[in-house]
Design a protein around this motif. Structure first.
Motif, PDB file in Angstrom:
ATOM      1  N   LYS A  77       3.894   6.900   2.556  1.00  0.00           N
ATOM      2  CA  LYS A  77       4.031   5.701   3.677  1.00  0.00           C
ATOM      3  C   LYS A  77       3.588   4.530   2.595  1.00  0.00           C
ATOM      4  CE  LYS A  77       2.720   3.888   8.274  1.00  0.00           C
ATOM      5  NZ  LYS A  77       2.043   4.090   9.316  1.00  0.00           N
ATOM      6  N   LEU A 116       0.754  -1.244   0.100  1.00  0.00           N
ATOM      7  CA  LEU A 116      -0.090   0.060   0.078  1.00  0.00           C
ATOM      8  C   LEU A 116       0.972   1.234  -0.098  1.00  0.00           C
ATOM      9  CD1 LEU A 116      -2.690   1.519   0.343  1.00  0.00           C
ATOM     10  CD2 LEU A 116      -2.595   1.240   2.591  1.00  0.00           C
ATOM     11  N   PRO A 133       3.010  -6.555   3.239  1.00  0.00           N
ATOM     12  CA  PRO A 133       3.222  -7.685   4.337  1.00  0.00           C
ATOM     13  C   PRO A 133       4.611  -8.397   4.099  1.00  0.00           C
ATOM     14  CG  PRO A 133       1.390  -7.809   2.641  1.00  0.00           C
ATOM     15  CD  PRO A 133       2.415  -6.779   2.054  1.00  0.00           C
ATOM     16  N   VAL A 135      -3.128  -8.406   3.581  1.00  0.00           N
ATOM     17  CA  VAL A 135      -3.458  -8.066   2.250  1.00  0.00           C
ATOM     18  C   VAL A 135      -3.382  -9.205   1.395  1.00  0.00           C
ATOM     19  CG1 VAL A 135      -1.989  -6.980   0.328  1.00  0.00           C
ATOM     20  CG2 VAL A 135      -2.074  -5.944   2.744  1.00  0.00           C
ATOM     21  N   THR A 163       3.653   0.616   2.973  1.00  0.00           N
ATOM     22  CA  THR A 163       3.562  -0.721   3.922  1.00  0.00           C
ATOM     23  C   THR A 163       3.418  -1.998   3.078  1.00  0.00           C
ATOM     24  OG1 THR A 163       1.280  -0.479   4.103  1.00  0.00           O
ATOM     25  CG2 THR A 163       2.553   0.366   5.782  1.00  0.00           C
ATOM     26  N   VAL A 213       3.362  -6.821   9.196  1.00  0.00           N
ATOM     27  CA  VAL A 213       3.639  -5.706   8.092  1.00  0.00           C
ATOM     28  C   VAL A 213       4.798  -4.810   8.391  1.00  0.00           C
ATOM     29  CG1 VAL A 213       2.525  -3.623   7.004  1.00  0.00           C
ATOM     30  CG2 VAL A 213       0.941  -5.531   7.662  1.00  0.00           C
ATOM     31  N   SER A 250      -2.269   2.520   6.524  1.00  0.00           N
ATOM     32  CA  SER A 250      -1.035   1.179   6.306  1.00  0.00           C
ATOM     33  C   SER A 250      -2.138   0.220   5.714  1.00  0.00           C
ATOM     34  CB  SER A 250      -0.579   0.777   7.651  1.00  0.00           C
ATOM     35  OG  SER A 250       0.230   2.039   7.998  1.00  0.00           O
ATOM     36  N   GLY A 251      -1.422  -1.080   5.045  1.00  0.00           N
ATOM     37  CA  GLY A 251      -2.291  -2.060   4.793  1.00  0.00           C
ATOM     38  C   GLY A 251      -1.988  -3.115   5.600  1.00  0.00           C
ATOM     39  N   SER A 252      -2.924  -4.096   5.906  1.00  0.00           N
ATOM     40  CA  SER A 252      -2.801  -5.295   6.459  1.00  0.00           C
ATOM     41  C   SER A 252      -3.720  -6.265   5.964  1.00  0.00           C
ATOM     42  CB  SER A 252      -2.977  -5.218   7.868  1.00  0.00           C
ATOM     43  OG  SER A 252      -4.351  -5.026   8.201  1.00  0.00           O
ATOM     44  N   TYR A 298      -5.826   0.489   7.517  1.00  0.00           N
ATOM     45  CA  TYR A 298      -5.904   0.821   9.008  1.00  0.00           C
ATOM     46  C   TYR A 298      -4.990   1.870   9.517  1.00  0.00           C
ATOM     47  CZ  TYR A 298      -1.725  -1.448  10.278  1.00  0.00           C
ATOM     48  OH  TYR A 298      -0.343  -1.763  10.590  1.00  0.00           O
TER      49      TYR A 298
END
Lengths: 503, 57
Positions: B27, A438, B31, A466, B29, B15, A462-464, A474
């Motif tokens: 930003k 992301l 995994p 995924v 991010t 992450v 932020s991405g989680s 989030y």
């Protein structure tokens, strides 16, 4: 005497030439001096004014009539009429044979050609209802022999620019046009942007947009390990039809439209990734400054009398990884210079003939209409560019990069897991190549969640969790709410979210 | 682009936040253990070069 019964309108009715009798029973049958051999029961024979009985008074065989007994010179054969021949319908009158009179196997009953027709071989064709013949040469040019159902190069017409069309200078990233990576690590610099074709350019090329590169900082002497190039990386599993790594490895043809203020020799590199990396630099020439030129380059799997691609090391894995690069060189250092049109197990992007495009800020470079075909084609036989709808083109690009929202756009419904964590689930429009990163712009209050009668401004997301099709976004830094609250989330000025799974 | 900082976003270490060229205007991010993702592959190489992923704040 009128004909008894229905008068036949079509037949092969003939009268034999006059016969001079003699002391013999057998005489030749001629019509117009040409031997004929009619069925004896289809003939009327008159001898001395008496019609003769077929089979009793005469027989006919081998173009000869044999009377029951020898005649004399005083006998007179008055006439012999042939009332048609068995199964001989004669010559049909004009325009009398229609489709119902033609046997259904008139085509399949013939010998097969068994080879590619010659240019002058002819076929029958209905030209607006009129039967005509046409040379194969007219047909073959319109036959597309394209094994790849979709274009191997994505966004080759430079239509999709999710990251923006404005001028961007970079040292190495995807910055503007989708699917083409811009790389530069010389002592100079160059920018890229979208070029909108003029009417004259569109007339010439058939494309509405091009990738424009402008040298903005010069490097008159490129260092040995420095490069400036434009690359599209192709996903490995889309390349299996090439059969690389086998003795059946296919030829490739690369075609593109190019224009530059700087003429001379340029190079394109085809770079096979996976297992073992092999490169082949291929020269082409920009002959006229500031003039669109279409280039068609053939890439043989055994170019340079090599067997790298046809051996096991030439395999391109059948997965979502990096399979093949198509790299357009602008300036390349000596470490990466190889032999023209020769596969090599080393990083060789160009030859020593490659111009140094970075030597003047007057230099520009335009590229569009990039297509990679399986097979060997010339400029005259190359299949036409596979134009897609914008939506289809965009969807193919989004597998690698998806700009989810621009600024001031609705985003998602968020919920507060806790007072300091707010989260929302999102979906991707197409299945991503791999779980994407992301990319969130980050700055004061770029995003906002409206909840419980108030605003919660967020600097970034932020991405989680995924996956290939879904993810969550989030924030735990500026999130402020009550667990269980839901809210409407949107981007504010400068708030942009993108997902990246580029090769 | 060169990585200048990598940090886990939380204690679960699922992450990572990747910073390139000290650029904080975005930003990124991704995994963790996401082989095939270029950002994670860059992190793996960055760690192999002797760098360390920071713990979450």
């Amino acid at each position: 005497m009128p004909y008894v019964g229905n008068k036949p309108e079509v037949g092969n009715f003939r009268k034999c030439d006059a016969i001079t009798t003699s002391a013999t029973a057998t005489y030749n049958l001629l019509v117009g001096g040409v031997a004929v051999n009619p069925n004896q029961n289809q003939c009327i024979v008159s001898l001395n004014g008496v019609i003769q009985s077929s089979g009793n008074s005469y027989t006919i065989a081998n173009s000869q009539i044999t009377m029951a007994s020898a005649l004399t010179s005083s006998d007179v054969i008055d006439f012999i009429l042939i009332l048609g021949d068995t199964l001989d319908v004669g010559v049909p009158s004009d325009d009398t044979v229609d489709a119902s009179k033609i046997t259904a196997n008139i085509i399949t009953g013939q010998s097969a050609l068994g080879a590619t027709p010659a240019d002058t071989d002819e076929l029958l064709i209905s030209d607006a209802g009129t039967l005509k013949r046409v040379d194969y040469s007219y047909l073959k040019s319109s036959v597309v022999n394209r094994p790849n159902a979709q274009a191997l190069i994505i966004n080759g017409n430079m239509d999709v620019w999710q990251r923006g069309t404005a001028t961007v200078t970079t040292t190495g990233d995807y910055v503007g046009v989708d699917r083409f990576k811009i790389s530069e690590d010389t002592d100079g610099s160059f920018s890229t942007e979208r070029h909108t074709m003029s009417n004259a350019e569109f007339t010439t090329t058939g494309f509405g947009y091009a990738l424009q590169a402008d040298c903005t900082g010069t490097d008159a002497s490129i260092g040995a390990s420095q490069t400036a190039e434009i690359t599209q990386k192709i996903e490995a599993q889309n390349l299996q039809l090439l059969q690389y790594g086998t003795s059946n490895a296919k030829n490739l043809t690369l075609s593109f439209w190019v224009k530059s203020s700087k003429t001379g020799t340029y190079c394109v590199a085809i770079r096979k990734r996976d297992t073992t990396s092999y490169d082949i630099p291929i020269e082409y020439s920009i002959s006229s400054a500031d003039t669109w030129e279409k280039k068609v380059l053939n890439i043989s799997p055994t170019a340079g009398s090599t067997s790298l691609i046809t051996s096991s090391g030439g395999v391109i894995d059948n997965n979502n990884g990096d399979g093949l690069h198509v790299t357009f060189c602008l300036a390349i250092g000596s470490n990466f210079q190889g032999t023209n049109n020769t596969w090599v197990a080393a990083s060789k992007l160009c030859t020593s003939n490659q111009v140094n495009w970075m030597d003047s800020t007057s230099n520009d470079f335009y590229l569009t209409g990039v297509q990679l075909e399986v097979g060997e084609y010339s400029a005259s036989t190359l299949p036409s560019f596979q134009h897609e709808t914008y939506a289809a083109n965009l969807a193919r690009c989004q597998r690698y990069y998806y700009k989810m929202i621009d600024e001031n756009v609705a985003l998602a419904t968020f919920s507060y897991y806790s007072a300091s964590r707010v989260e929302a689930g999102v979906s991707f429009p197409v299945t991503m190549r791999t779980a994407p990163s992301l990319i969130s712009t980050s700055g004061s209050s770029y995003f906002r969640v409206q909840r419980n009668g108030g605003d919660n401004n967020l600097n970034d997301l932020s991405g989680s969790n995924v996956g290939l099709n879904h993810a969550s976004i989030y924030n735990t830094d500026e999130a402020s709410g009550t667990a269980g609250d839901a809210g409407y989330g949107y981007s504010r000025a400068n708030g942009v979210l993108s997902w990246n799974s580029e090769l | 682009m060169a990585i200048t900082k990598v940090q886990y976003t939380d204690s679960k270490k699922e992450v990572v936040h990747v910073v390139y060229n000290n650029d904080t205007s975005v930003k990124i991010t991704t995994p963790a253990n996401n082989t095939g993702n270029t950002d994670w592959d860059n992190v793996v190489q960055w760690v192999a070069d002797g760098n360390t992923i920071q713990e979450a704040d």
